[in-house]
Design a protein around this motif. Structure first.
Motif, PDB file in Angstrom:
ATOM      1  N   LEU A   1      56.684 -28.780  -9.589  1.00  0.00           N
ATOM      2  CA  LEU A   1      56.433 -27.644 -10.460  1.00  0.00           C
ATOM      3  C   LEU A   1      57.672 -26.768 -10.585  1.00  0.00           C
ATOM      4  O   LEU A   1      58.439 -26.617  -9.627  1.00  0.00           O
ATOM      5  CB  LEU A   1      55.289 -26.786  -9.908  1.00  0.00           C
ATOM      6  CG  LEU A   1      53.963 -27.487  -9.627  1.00  0.00           C
ATOM      7  CD1 LEU A   1      52.946 -26.473  -9.105  1.00  0.00           C
ATOM      8  CD2 LEU A   1      53.444 -28.181 -10.874  1.00  0.00           C
ATOM      9  N   ALA A   2      57.850 -26.194 -11.756  1.00  0.00           N
ATOM     10  CA  ALA A   2      58.778 -25.083 -11.940  1.00  0.00           C
ATOM     11  C   ALA A   2      57.933 -23.817 -12.044  1.00  0.00           C
ATOM     12  O   ALA A   2      56.896 -23.807 -12.708  1.00  0.00           O
ATOM     13  CB  ALA A   2      59.607 -25.268 -13.202  1.00  0.00           C
ATOM     14  N   MET A   3      58.382 -22.739 -11.381  1.00  0.00           N
ATOM     15  CA  MET A   3      57.540 -21.557 -11.286  1.00  0.00           C
ATOM     16  C   MET A   3      58.420 -20.320 -11.227  1.00  0.00           C
ATOM     17  O   MET A   3      59.516 -20.354 -10.668  1.00  0.00           O
ATOM     18  CB  MET A   3      56.659 -21.656 -10.044  1.00  0.00           C
ATOM     19  CG  MET A   3      55.486 -20.708 -10.007  1.00  0.00           C
ATOM     20  SD  MET A   3      54.448 -21.003  -8.544  1.00  0.00           S
ATOM     21  CE  MET A   3      53.594 -22.510  -9.021  1.00  0.00           C
ATOM     22  N   SER A   4      57.944 -19.223 -11.807  1.00  0.00           N
ATOM     23  CA  SER A   4      58.728 -17.996 -11.813  1.00  0.00           C
ATOM     24  C   SER A   4      57.816 -16.787 -11.693  1.00  0.00           C
ATOM     25  O   SER A   4      56.705 -16.786 -12.242  1.00  0.00           O
ATOM     26  CB  SER A   4      59.537 -17.904 -13.110  1.00  0.00           C
ATOM     27  OG  SER A   4      60.179 -16.645 -13.227  1.00  0.00           O
ATOM     28  N   PHE A   5      58.327 -15.749 -10.992  1.00  0.00           N
ATOM     29  CA  PHE A   5      57.653 -14.457 -10.887  1.00  0.00           C
ATOM     30  C   PHE A   5      58.712 -13.376 -11.069  1.00  0.00           C
ATOM     31  O   PHE A   5      59.762 -13.433 -10.426  1.00  0.00           O
ATOM     32  CB  PHE A   5      56.982 -14.283  -9.512  1.00  0.00           C
ATOM     33  CG  PHE A   5      55.879 -15.262  -9.233  1.00  0.00           C
ATOM     34  CD1 PHE A   5      56.159 -16.554  -8.810  1.00  0.00           C
ATOM     35  CD2 PHE A   5      54.554 -14.898  -9.397  1.00  0.00           C
ATOM     36  CE1 PHE A   5      55.143 -17.458  -8.565  1.00  0.00           C
ATOM     37  CE2 PHE A   5      53.523 -15.795  -9.138  1.00  0.00           C
ATOM     38  CZ  PHE A   5      53.823 -17.082  -8.727  1.00  0.00           C
TER      39      PHE A   5
ATOM     40  N   TRP B   1      48.758 -21.981  -9.007  1.00  0.00           N
ATOM     41  CA  TRP B   1      49.399 -20.795  -9.605  1.00  0.00           C
ATOM     42  C   TRP B   1      48.428 -19.615  -9.647  1.00  0.00           C
ATOM     43  O   TRP B   1      48.793 -18.487  -9.302  1.00  0.00           O
ATOM     44  CB  TRP B   1      49.880 -21.173 -11.005  1.00  0.00           C
ATOM     45  CG  TRP B   1      50.491 -20.089 -11.824  1.00  0.00           C
ATOM     46  CD1 TRP B   1      51.635 -19.400 -11.564  1.00  0.00           C
ATOM     47  CD2 TRP B   1      49.991 -19.580 -13.073  1.00  0.00           C
ATOM     48  NE1 TRP B   1      51.887 -18.510 -12.582  1.00  0.00           N
ATOM     49  CE2 TRP B   1      50.900 -18.597 -13.519  1.00  0.00           C
ATOM     50  CE3 TRP B   1      48.881 -19.880 -13.861  1.00  0.00           C
ATOM     51  CZ2 TRP B   1      50.724 -17.904 -14.720  1.00  0.00           C
ATOM     52  CZ3 TRP B   1      48.700 -19.193 -15.056  1.00  0.00           C
ATOM     53  CH2 TRP B   1      49.615 -18.220 -15.475  1.00  0.00           C
ATOM     54  N   ALA B   2      47.205 -19.893 -10.032  1.00  0.00           N
ATOM     55  CA  ALA B   2      46.213 -18.825 -10.106  1.00  0.00           C
ATOM     56  C   ALA B   2      45.920 -18.238  -8.729  1.00  0.00           C
ATOM     57  O   ALA B   2      45.756 -17.022  -8.588  1.00  0.00           O
ATOM     58  CB  ALA B   2      44.928 -19.355 -10.739  1.00  0.00           C
ATOM     59  N   GLU B   3      45.877 -19.085  -7.716  1.00  0.00           N
ATOM     60  CA  GLU B   3      45.634 -18.571  -6.366  1.00  0.00           C
ATOM     61  C   GLU B   3      46.785 -17.695  -5.899  1.00  0.00           C
ATOM     62  O   GLU B   3      46.583 -16.668  -5.237  1.00  0.00           O
ATOM     63  CB  GLU B   3      45.408 -19.717  -5.378  1.00  0.00           C
ATOM     64  CG  GLU B   3      45.023 -19.218  -3.989  1.00  0.00           C
ATOM     65  CD  GLU B   3      44.717 -20.346  -3.011  1.00  0.00           C
ATOM     66  OE1 GLU B   3      44.475 -20.029  -1.820  1.00  0.00           O
ATOM     67  OE2 GLU B   3      44.740 -21.522  -3.424  1.00  0.00           O
ATOM     68  N   MET B   4      48.017 -18.079  -6.247  1.00  0.00           N
ATOM     69  CA  MET B   4      49.170 -17.263  -5.870  1.00  0.00           C
ATOM     70  C   MET B   4      49.116 -15.894  -6.537  1.00  0.00           C
ATOM     71  O   MET B   4      49.496 -14.879  -5.940  1.00  0.00           O
ATOM     72  CB  MET B   4      50.460 -17.998  -6.249  1.00  0.00           C
ATOM     73  CG  MET B   4      50.673 -19.285  -5.462  1.00  0.00           C
ATOM     74  SD  MET B   4      52.016 -20.317  -6.104  1.00  0.00           S
ATOM     75  CE  MET B   4      53.444 -19.357  -5.594  1.00  0.00           C
ATOM     76  N   LEU B   5      48.650 -15.853  -7.783  1.00  0.00           N
ATOM     77  CA  LEU B   5      48.541 -14.579  -8.494  1.00  0.00           C
ATOM     78  C   LEU B   5      47.354 -13.756  -8.029  1.00  0.00           C
ATOM     79  O   LEU B   5      47.445 -12.530  -7.905  1.00  0.00           O
ATOM     80  CB  LEU B   5      48.414 -14.834 -10.000  1.00  0.00           C
ATOM     81  CG  LEU B   5      49.669 -15.280 -10.752  1.00  0.00           C
ATOM     82  CD1 LEU B   5      49.300 -15.699 -12.171  1.00  0.00           C
ATOM     83  CD2 LEU B   5      50.702 -14.165 -10.785  1.00  0.00           C
TER      84      LEU B   5
END
Length: 520
Positions: A142-146, A171-175
């Motif tokens: 995955l590519a991911m950004s915050f 991703w949803a759990e991380m958010l």
């Protein structure tokens, strides 16, 4: 190799002993090109005696058309979703923007709000410690950004279509359910303390932060992280939860989906994401109206460095909007200093006077509040005052007379010719629509902007500068070695000497509790 060197090589070969010297090949090539061009001219369109260049210039082509791609607007559980499918690659991106930011919270939440993007990415989730999240991201490729800025926070995840369900769930759990691992929190705090300690090492960073403090005072734009903002209590879990529950919630959210996915699948995933996400806590406050400094003045920070930083600016009441003045300001700002080496500031400061490698203008325009108009450059200590005076002179030139037709045409053409690059990828299109929604701009703002700048005239640029710019009321900041200045800063106005903030003590060397790889 340039053309000159290429020609020299060709000539040397022709003069080599034993090689016949002849230009017949060149003649044949010219005749072939001429004949090929002649074939392009329709019969009867031009006479055979008409020069080739005129015949080429007389060619007519159909007008090219471009229809911008637009995402579909959908709604899932009350949240706006912009959707744009694209099956060129088996990749899908889910994107979220959350209204609100550091400026929507009191000052004592500055550290907790600033840490949020880093801790959402690296602080683990309710069911997984940080190392397990990292391994999961790696295994799914995955590519991911915050991130955050401009009064909002954002996050996206990009995944292969075959892994989309697992990617969006993670991703949803991380958010939604961040762990805020104590070791990661302490690691962020230590890194931020070190960044604060080293802030003065970069003269430009020092100048920008101090100038914002001068102009905005105790306002979020003027806030500057200090050791007093970074006590362990400032990033305690209750403060982090307070920020998270206020900002990262459906009521503040706009979503986007782009890539190799149909709407039925995307909608089902978003239903799962939003179904039991708690509502916003309501702890975000209205963004405070800035009280920008209005009086002129000169501020000086002595710092024994080899390059001075010069900033000159004052407040501007112009707001972003669909108005002729706003569009004229954008063209005028590009002419002044926002269009690179061809701008007036670079032509005068860099090319003609050789005082700096570059100079640039600034003209900030928000939807609701006043901004700044001015210029910035760096120069050697011995030309600090000369550079400051030249900045003021070039700024004044925009107020004194209309720009030329060529100046306006150049920057308008640059914007128009680059318009198509705003649609390079589906994600660009979707993310722009999301940004416009969070800023309360119309969905077709880019098209409106393009039409607006194409109508700008030299007179309109002159009018907006006469209305908004006054070099006589500039606030000026000089950061540099005052012992080598080319005169006294009092030549520019009333001077206030500022002390460089003393560096904070180094952070506690004791290791943080726990470990980034702790399973608990």
């Amino acid at each position: 190799m340039n053309r000159g060197s290429g020609a020299a090589v060709a000539d040397s070969r022709a003069a080599t002993p034993g090689r016949p010297v002849s230009c017949g090949c060149a003649r044949r090539r010219i005749r072939a090109v001429t004949a090929a061009v002649a074939l392009l001219i329709p019969v009867g369109h031009a006479t055979a005696q008409q020069p080739v260049r005129e015949r080429i210039a007389s060619l007519e082509f159909p007008r090219l058309g471009f229809t911008p791609t637009q995402p579909r607007e959908e709604t899932v559980r009350g949240v706006t979703v912009y959707f744009l499918p694209n099956d060129e690659l088996p990749l899908v991106t889910f994107y979220a923007v959350f209204k609100g930011g550091v400026g929507h919270l009191p000052r004592d939440y500055l550290a907790a709000a600033s840490a949020m993007p880093t801790l959402l990415r690296g602080g683990g989730t309710a069911s997984m410690p940080p190392d397990s999240v990292d391994l999961r991201i790696e295994s799914l490729a995955l590519a991911m950004s915050f991130g955050q800025g401009g009064g909002s926070a954002s996050s996206w995840v990009n995944s292969l279509a075959e892994h989309l369900d697992e990617a969006v769930t993670l991703w949803a759990e991380m958010l939604r359910e961040p762990r805020f691992d104590s070791a990661q929190v302490e690691q962020w705090r230590g890194a931020e303390l070190e960044r604060v300690r080293r802030r003065g090492d970069d003269p430009a960073s020092l100048a920008y932060t101090r100038f914002n403090r001068i102009m905005y005072g105790d306002h979020p734009i003027g806030w500057e992280m200090s050791p007093g903002d970074l006590d362990p209590a400032d990033v305690a879990e209750e403060k982090l939860r307070h920020v998270h529950e206020a900002q990262f919630c459906p009521g503040n959210m706009v979503l986007g989906v782009a890539g190799d996915v149909d709407w039925e699948r995307a909608e089902a995933l978003l239903e799962d994401v939003l179904s039991d996400w708690p509502p916003c806590s309501g702890n975000l406050r209205e963004y405070p109206v800035p009280d920008i400094r209005r009086d002129p003045g000169v501020f000086v920070i002595h710092k024994p460095i080899e390059q001075s930083v010069v900033i000159a600016a004052h407040s501007s009441s112009l707001r972003q909007g669909d108005t002729p003045a706003y569009f004229a300001s954008r063209i005028g700002n590009s002419i002044l200093g926002a269009s690179g080496l061809s701008s007036r500031l670079n032509t005068e400061v860099r090319t003609r006077e050789g005082l700096a490698y570059g100079a640039s203008s600034l003209w900030t325009t928000s939807r609701r509040n006043d901004g700044l108009i001015g210029a910035v450059t760096r120069t050697r200590p011995g030309s600090t005052l000369a550079a400051a005076r030249l900045l003021l002179e070039v700024l004044g030139s925009m107020r004194d007379a209309e720009p030329s037709d060529d100046e306006v045409a150049r920057v308008v053409d640059q914007a128009v010719n680059g318009f198509v690059f705003n649609f390079g990828t589906p994600l660009q299109v979707v993310s722009r629509s999301m940004t416009y929604r969070t800023l309360d701009l119309p969905d077709d703002w880019l098209e409106r902007y393009l039409r607006g700048i194409q109508r700008v005239t030299p007179g309109a640029v002159h009018d907006v500068f006469r209305d908004q710019l006054d070099p006589g009321r500039m606030t000026i900041l000089l950061v540099g070695d005052t012992t080598r200045f080319d005169g006294s800063p009092t030549e520019l106005g009333t001077v206030t000497i500022l002390e460089e903030d003393p560096p904070p003590p180094p952070p506690d060397p004791s290791p943080p509790r726990g470990s980034p790889r702790s399973p608990g």
